[in-house]
Write an enzyme that holds these catalytic residues in place. Sequence first.
Site, PDB file in Angstrom:
ATOM      1  N   ARG A   1      35.195  54.654  39.684  1.00  0.00           N
ATOM      2  CA  ARG A   1      35.629  53.907  38.688  1.00  0.00           C
ATOM      3  C   ARG A   1      36.856  54.492  38.356  1.00  0.00           C
ATOM      4  O   ARG A   1      37.109  55.210  37.935  1.00  0.00           O
ATOM      5  CB  ARG A   1      34.557  52.949  38.155  1.00  0.00           C
ATOM      6  CG  ARG A   1      33.662  53.705  37.096  1.00  0.00           C
ATOM      7  CD  ARG A   1      33.626  53.679  35.713  1.00  0.00           C
ATOM      8  NE  ARG A   1      34.557  53.321  35.152  1.00  0.00           N
ATOM      9  CZ  ARG A   1      35.466  54.654  34.300  1.00  0.00           C
ATOM     10  NH1 ARG A   1      35.132  55.277  34.475  1.00  0.00           N
ATOM     11  NH2 ARG A   1      35.776  53.950  33.375  1.00  0.00           N
TER      12      ARG A   1
ATOM     13  N   ALA B   1      41.198  53.290  36.733  1.00  0.00           N
ATOM     14  CA  ALA B   1      42.261  53.290  37.808  1.00  0.00           C
ATOM     15  C   ALA B   1      42.982  54.530  38.605  1.00  0.00           C
ATOM     16  O   ALA B   1      42.741  54.436  40.213  1.00  0.00           O
ATOM     17  CB  ALA B   1      43.981  52.743  37.423  1.00  0.00           C
TER      18      ALA B   1
ATOM     19  N   ARG C   1      38.365  46.407  44.623  1.00  0.00           N
ATOM     20  CA  ARG C   1      38.589  46.211  43.607  1.00  0.00           C
ATOM     21  C   ARG C   1      39.583  45.877  43.356  1.00  0.00           C
ATOM     22  O   ARG C   1      40.772  46.133  43.611  1.00  0.00           O
ATOM     23  CB  ARG C   1      38.128  47.314  42.952  1.00  0.00           C
ATOM     24  CG  ARG C   1      36.916  47.242  42.730  1.00  0.00           C
ATOM     25  CD  ARG C   1      35.971  48.358  41.039  1.00  0.00           C
ATOM     26  NE  ARG C   1      35.604  47.411  40.373  1.00  0.00           N
ATOM     27  CZ  ARG C   1      35.967  48.308  38.548  1.00  0.00           C
ATOM     28  NH1 ARG C   1      36.410  48.909  38.810  1.00  0.00           N
ATOM     29  NH2 ARG C   1      35.640  47.655  38.069  1.00  0.00           N
TER      30      ARG C   1
ATOM     31  N   GLN D   1      31.214  51.227  29.773  1.00  0.00           N
ATOM     32  CA  GLN D   1      31.475  52.874  29.767  1.00  0.00           C
ATOM     33  C   GLN D   1      32.058  53.817  28.873  1.00  0.00           C
ATOM     34  O   GLN D   1      32.224  55.236  28.748  1.00  0.00           O
ATOM     35  CB  GLN D   1      33.275  52.852  31.133  1.00  0.00           C
ATOM     36  CG  GLN D   1      32.821  51.719  32.064  1.00  0.00           C
ATOM     37  CD  GLN D   1      33.127  50.645  32.071  1.00  0.00           C
ATOM     38  OE1 GLN D   1      32.247  49.665  31.510  1.00  0.00           O
ATOM     39  NE2 GLN D   1      32.640  49.212  33.074  1.00  0.00           N
TER      40      GLN D   1
ATOM     41  N   ASP E   1      44.438  50.038  34.165  1.00  0.00           N
ATOM     42  CA  ASP E   1      44.850  48.968  35.239  1.00  0.00           C
ATOM     43  C   ASP E   1      45.313  48.779  36.104  1.00  0.00           C
ATOM     44  O   ASP E   1      45.481  49.246  36.962  1.00  0.00           O
ATOM     45  CB  ASP E   1      43.140  48.304  35.361  1.00  0.00           C
ATOM     46  CG  ASP E   1      41.834  49.206  35.471  1.00  0.00           C
ATOM     47  OD1 ASP E   1      41.652  49.071  34.052  1.00  0.00           O
ATOM     48  OD2 ASP E   1      41.431  49.398  35.704  1.00  0.00           O
TER      49      ASP E   1
ATOM     50  N   ASN F   1      43.399  46.430  31.374  1.00  0.00           N
ATOM     51  CA  ASN F   1      42.391  47.193  31.025  1.00  0.00           C
ATOM     52  C   ASN F   1      41.560  46.686  30.690  1.00  0.00           C
ATOM     53  O   ASN F   1      41.404  45.316  30.539  1.00  0.00           O
ATOM     54  CB  ASN F   1      43.688  48.095  29.786  1.00  0.00           C
ATOM     55  CG  ASN F   1      41.892  49.103  30.088  1.00  0.00           C
ATOM     56  OD1 ASN F   1      41.858  49.888  30.707  1.00  0.00           O
ATOM     57  ND2 ASN F   1      42.350  49.683  28.319  1.00  0.00           N
ATOM     58  N   LYS F   2      40.567  47.293  30.176  1.00  0.00           N
ATOM     59  CA  LYS F   2      38.800  46.538  30.356  1.00  0.00           C
ATOM     60  C   LYS F   2      39.038  45.447  29.397  1.00  0.00           C
ATOM     61  O   LYS F   2      39.233  46.113  28.043  1.00  0.00           O
ATOM     62  CB  LYS F   2      38.264  48.105  29.767  1.00  0.00           C
ATOM     63  CG  LYS F   2      36.302  47.969  29.232  1.00  0.00           C
ATOM     64  CD  LYS F   2      36.287  46.966  30.759  1.00  0.00           C
ATOM     65  CE  LYS F   2      35.418  47.339  31.984  1.00  0.00           C
ATOM     66  NZ  LYS F   2      35.856  47.228  33.435  1.00  0.00           N
TER      67      LYS F   2
HETATM   68  O1  MRU Z   1      36.071  48.819  35.240  1.00  0.00           O
HETATM   69  P1  MRU Z   1      36.083  49.785  35.185  1.00  0.00           P
HETATM   70  O2  MRU Z   1      35.437  50.798  34.663  1.00  0.00           O
HETATM   71  O3  MRU Z   1      36.868  50.331  36.510  1.00  0.00           O
HETATM   72  O4  MRU Z   1      37.774  49.668  34.283  1.00  0.00           O
HETATM   73  C1  MRU Z   1      38.495  50.772  34.173  1.00  0.00           C
HETATM   74  C2  MRU Z   1      39.320  51.133  33.308  1.00  0.00           C
HETATM   75  O5  MRU Z   1      39.691  49.132  32.174  1.00  0.00           O
HETATM   76  C3  MRU Z   1      40.119  52.261  32.366  1.00  0.00           C
HETATM   77  O6  MRU Z   1      40.271  52.112  31.313  1.00  0.00           O
HETATM   78  C4  MRU Z   1      41.051  51.600  32.793  1.00  0.00           C
HETATM   79  O7  MRU Z   1      40.836  52.531  34.389  1.00  0.00           O
HETATM   80  C5  MRU Z   1      41.882  52.974  32.693  1.00  0.00           C
HETATM   81  S1  MRU Z   1      41.751  54.682  33.189  1.00  0.00           S
HETATM   82  C6  MRU Z   1      42.774  54.763  33.825  1.00  0.00           C
END
Ligand code: MRU
Length: 336
Positions: free
Chosen positions: A51, A53, A89, A193, A234, A244-245
């Site tokens: 996981r 990006a 995804r 995470q 992302d 982002n998350k």
């Molecule tokens: O759902 P995830 O765990 O893949 O989400 C990841 C994130 O939101 C990260 O903060 C994002 O990919 C940036 S890290 C390069």
Amino acid sequence: MKAELEKLRGLHWDGEYLHFIEQTLLPHQEKWIMTDDWQVVVDAIRRLAIRGAPAIGVAGAFAAVLAFKKNKDDLNAWNEILEKIEHARPTAVNLSWAVGKIKQSSAGQVGDNLLNTITSQAEQIAIEDEDNCLKIAENGLEVIPPGSRALTHCNAGALVSYGIGTAVGVLRQAFEKGLLKEVYACEARPLGQGARLTMWELHRLKIPCTLLCDSAAGRLMQEGKIDLVMVGADRIAMNGDTANKIGTFNLAVLANRFSIPFYVAAPITTFDLKAKSGENIPIEYRHPEEVRKYGHYKTTEGQSRVYNPAFDITPGELITGIISENNIAYPPYNFS
Ligand code: MRU
């Protein structure tokens, strides 16, 4: 930094097999999986075993190579698989970008030539990601004043890339240079995470770190304990709107309320030339069970209706600076 890098990794290509750490088991178990099966890779991306990006972009590129090896004589079948990989995804644009690069490089070729070309292309995507992370970390130093206490969200460290990661890469470099005092990590419900992965990385890097519930961020800022926020991305739209998350937007609003600088760190592969604004960014909604449970523990009744977006959009106007391998961009953003 390169030797240090070897100690903390989540992804590795050995020329034939993709090796990845099963992130869903961290921090309790460090289990590596080795595969030459594209379906295992796609499943790992969907399950969030791989996981972040940039990491899903790199893994997607190698999945395309593995799929071609099994379908050398059937380009139609291979193209159908590429669609599946690309759509494993939806939000992180790195995945479709990487599959797009593989498709482009394969044009007009067949058989072993095609295999050699796409393997080189996938390896180049991985190596460039590693280099870009180092450059992002170097560029980011400019915004970290000595003695900084940083807040981060989700996980944007080595596990999300083929290198040292994005936001945590900057913090890691700043710590090595003696600029960073400590990191606060939001838990990042529902899948934790921040709690599971960022804390795991920070402990291994020996960076002083403190975990908080996502809902404690406002109080933390109000107590004057945060000097800057540093998160990954992302997908970044041309006007700076950033996916982002889930919960990142909340942090940006809070940071704005307390005049705390809010930075995004991401490689150019996370910028989407086709997205004018956040409205053009697809948001992934995930399974309700992720929210109904905390780990394996059920926190609500089975029939509870659930709202579970995996990402949100932070408007560019709330972002103090966007750090890439090229530079730091400041608002008003116009990346086109
Ligand atoms: O759902 P995830 O765990 O893949 O989400 C990841 C994130 O939101 C990260 O903060 C994002 O990919 C940036 S890290 C390069």
